[in-house]
Write a protein that holds these residues in place. Structure first.
Motif, PDB file in Angstrom:
ATOM      1  N   SER A 176      31.884 -10.377  23.501  1.00  0.00           N
ATOM      2  CA  SER A 176      32.675  -9.229  23.504  1.00  0.00           C
ATOM      3  C   SER A 176      32.430  -8.102  22.364  1.00  0.00           C
ATOM      4  O   SER A 176      32.885  -7.074  22.403  1.00  0.00           O
ATOM      5  N   ARG A 177      31.401  -8.673  21.770  1.00  0.00           N
ATOM      6  CA  ARG A 177      30.794  -7.606  20.660  1.00  0.00           C
ATOM      7  C   ARG A 177      29.229  -7.539  20.987  1.00  0.00           C
ATOM      8  O   ARG A 177      28.678  -8.379  21.334  1.00  0.00           O
ATOM      9  N   PRO A 178      28.773  -6.247  20.756  1.00  0.00           N
ATOM     10  CA  PRO A 178      27.179  -6.285  20.736  1.00  0.00           C
ATOM     11  C   PRO A 178      26.191  -7.326  19.797  1.00  0.00           C
ATOM     12  O   PRO A 178      26.663  -7.315  18.601  1.00  0.00           O
ATOM     13  N   VAL A 179      25.451  -7.989  20.320  1.00  0.00           N
ATOM     14  CA  VAL A 179      24.854  -8.966  19.500  1.00  0.00           C
ATOM     15  C   VAL A 179      23.442  -8.261  18.928  1.00  0.00           C
ATOM     16  O   VAL A 179      23.315  -8.486  17.874  1.00  0.00           O
ATOM     17  N   ALA A 180      22.653  -7.209  19.975  1.00  0.00           N
ATOM     18  CA  ALA A 180      21.791  -6.707  19.186  1.00  0.00           C
ATOM     19  C   ALA A 180      21.821  -5.189  20.037  1.00  0.00           C
ATOM     20  O   ALA A 180      21.446  -4.703  20.883  1.00  0.00           O
ATOM     21  N   PRO A 181      22.834  -4.277  19.172  1.00  0.00           N
ATOM     22  CA  PRO A 181      23.098  -2.969  19.897  1.00  0.00           C
ATOM     23  C   PRO A 181      21.863  -2.367  20.081  1.00  0.00           C
ATOM     24  O   PRO A 181      20.849  -2.113  19.271  1.00  0.00           O
ATOM     25  N   ALA A 182      21.617  -1.851  21.369  1.00  0.00           N
ATOM     26  CA  ALA A 182      20.760  -0.893  21.795  1.00  0.00           C
ATOM     27  C   ALA A 182      19.258  -1.578  21.633  1.00  0.00           C
ATOM     28  O   ALA A 182      18.329  -0.929  21.780  1.00  0.00           O
ATOM     29  N   GLN A 183      19.293  -2.960  21.766  1.00  0.00           N
ATOM     30  CA  GLN A 183      18.141  -3.748  21.611  1.00  0.00           C
ATOM     31  C   GLN A 183      17.898  -4.834  22.630  1.00  0.00           C
ATOM     32  O   GLN A 183      19.144  -5.551  23.077  1.00  0.00           O
ATOM     33  N   TRP A 184      16.760  -5.110  22.871  1.00  0.00           N
ATOM     34  CA  TRP A 184      16.590  -6.446  23.554  1.00  0.00           C
ATOM     35  C   TRP A 184      15.228  -6.897  23.241  1.00  0.00           C
ATOM     36  O   TRP A 184      14.396  -6.345  22.963  1.00  0.00           O
ATOM     37  N   ALA A 185      15.068  -8.416  23.440  1.00  0.00           N
ATOM     38  CA  ALA A 185      13.887  -9.092  23.262  1.00  0.00           C
ATOM     39  C   ALA A 185      13.754 -10.531  24.022  1.00  0.00           C
ATOM     40  O   ALA A 185      15.103 -11.281  24.039  1.00  0.00           O
ATOM     41  N   ILE A 228      17.654 -12.072  24.232  1.00  0.00           N
ATOM     42  CA  ILE A 228      18.939 -11.259  23.835  1.00  0.00           C
ATOM     43  C   ILE A 228      18.827 -10.062  24.044  1.00  0.00           C
ATOM     44  O   ILE A 228      17.642  -9.120  24.007  1.00  0.00           O
ATOM     45  N   ALA A 229      19.880  -9.597  24.715  1.00  0.00           N
ATOM     46  CA  ALA A 229      20.161  -7.973  25.049  1.00  0.00           C
ATOM     47  C   ALA A 229      21.365  -7.430  24.946  1.00  0.00           C
ATOM     48  O   ALA A 229      22.226  -7.847  25.661  1.00  0.00           O
ATOM     49  N   HIS A 230      21.647  -6.604  24.049  1.00  0.00           N
ATOM     50  CA  HIS A 230      22.629  -5.880  23.755  1.00  0.00           C
ATOM     51  C   HIS A 230      24.084  -6.899  23.650  1.00  0.00           C
ATOM     52  O   HIS A 230      24.061  -7.346  22.457  1.00  0.00           O
ATOM     53  N   ASP A 231      24.704  -6.918  24.795  1.00  0.00           N
ATOM     54  CA  ASP A 231      26.058  -7.967  24.485  1.00  0.00           C
ATOM     55  C   ASP A 231      25.938  -9.366  25.327  1.00  0.00           C
ATOM     56  O   ASP A 231      26.903  -9.753  25.581  1.00  0.00           O
ATOM     57  N   LEU A 232      24.691  -9.544  25.567  1.00  0.00           N
ATOM     58  CA  LEU A 232      24.450 -10.772  26.363  1.00  0.00           C
ATOM     59  C   LEU A 232      23.272 -11.666  25.786  1.00  0.00           C
ATOM     60  O   LEU A 232      22.398 -11.270  25.168  1.00  0.00           O
ATOM     61  N   LEU A 233      23.269 -13.043  26.391  1.00  0.00           N
ATOM     62  CA  LEU A 233      22.273 -13.813  25.950  1.00  0.00           C
ATOM     63  C   LEU A 233      22.216 -14.862  27.053  1.00  0.00           C
ATOM     64  O   LEU A 233      22.703 -14.996  27.970  1.00  0.00           O
ATOM     65  N   VAL A 234      20.957 -14.909  27.464  1.00  0.00           N
ATOM     66  CA  VAL A 234      20.263 -15.836  28.621  1.00  0.00           C
ATOM     67  C   VAL A 234      19.605 -16.887  27.931  1.00  0.00           C
ATOM     68  O   VAL A 234      18.564 -16.474  27.478  1.00  0.00           O
ATOM     69  N   VAL A 235      19.878 -18.091  27.835  1.00  0.00           N
ATOM     70  CA  VAL A 235      19.305 -19.370  27.417  1.00  0.00           C
ATOM     71  C   VAL A 235      18.774 -20.252  28.611  1.00  0.00           C
ATOM     72  O   VAL A 235      19.405 -20.462  29.524  1.00  0.00           O
ATOM     73  N   THR A 236      17.552 -20.629  28.296  1.00  0.00           N
ATOM     74  CA  THR A 236      16.853 -21.400  29.263  1.00  0.00           C
ATOM     75  C   THR A 236      16.834 -22.781  28.144  1.00  0.00           C
ATOM     76  O   THR A 236      16.479 -22.760  27.168  1.00  0.00           O
TER      77      THR A 236
END
Length: 228
Positions: A21-30, A58-66
């Motif tokens: 619900s909050r930006p994790v990495a505002p305007a960034q991704w990696a 890690i991208a903006h307000d989402l996270l994809v975990v493998t």
């Protein structure tokens, strides 16, 4: 400060998407493919300390975990021929429990957001592929792996645009308006794109399915449904 809400959405294969619900990495991704590549990125380093995490986006307000474990897929829901080819034996189950792993990920995310630290190091961010490189890789996946399959049902999938690491797709022909288009997208197209291009964040379908004139739907089958 408002409560931090985290929603988990399991994806086809060994991945789970977490929306925050909050930006994790505002305007960034990696994307970090392993623990060494996460060095210097506080959030990424902390997430790799969670048992079962083998790669993450890690991208903006989402996270994809493998998650780590067997390369196979758990037998849950309708899996597709593309996924079977990409991952191998679908009868194998990954040994890491998503519920336990998810709790660990959520704990790290909340602690990180409360700390006020940056999520990603500049070095990791600049090491990411360019938008054009991602765009070409997604096009290649669609042309070489996706469209040869959906063509069997008179359909097609095209890349409309790619902005940063967000993909916008459009279905056509038999896929446009098909009652199982979402199955085709989520359990087929999206799964294969994420496997081949793990740097991808959100994937959006821009298709106007209501305008489909020749949708393909035969006994509830998707073009990617595994035939027994």
């Amino acid at each position: 400060m408002s409560e931090i809400a985290i929603t988990a959405e399991p994806l086809t294969g060994p991945r789970c998407l977490f929306l925050v619900s909050r930006p994790v990495a505002p305007a960034q991704w990696a994307y970090a493919a392993d623990r060494p590549s996460a060095q210097g990125s506080p959030l990424a380093e902390a997430l790799f300390a969670v048992e079962g995490v083998s790669a993450l986006l890690i991208a903006h307000d989402l996270l994809v975990v493998t998650r780590s474990g067997a390369p196979g897929l758990p037998l849950v829901g309708p899996y597709v021929r593309l996924v079977r080819r990409a991952f191998g034996d679908t009868s194998a189950r990954a040994p890491v429990d998503w519920k336990t792993l998810g709790k660990g990920v959520a704990k790290v995310l909340r602690a990180h957001l409360e700390s006020g630290q940056v999520a990603l190091s500049p070095a990791l961010i600049v090491s990411m592929p360019t938008t054009e490189q991602l765009r070409q890789r997604v096009r290649d996946v669609l042309e070489e792996q996706v469209n040869p399959v959906v063509a069997g049902h008179g359909g097609g999938v095209e890349l409309v645009d790619l902005i940063e690491n967000v993909v916008y797709l459009r279905m056509s022909g038999g896929c446009q308006g098909c009652g199982l288009a979402d199955v085709t997208l989520r359990h087929g197209v999206e799964a294969v794109i994420r496997e081949a291009v793990p740097e991808i964040g959100r994937i959006h379908d821009l298709t106007n399915h209501a305008a489909g004139v020749r949708p393909y739907q035969l006994r509830g089958s998707s073009p990617f449904a595994i035939k027994k």
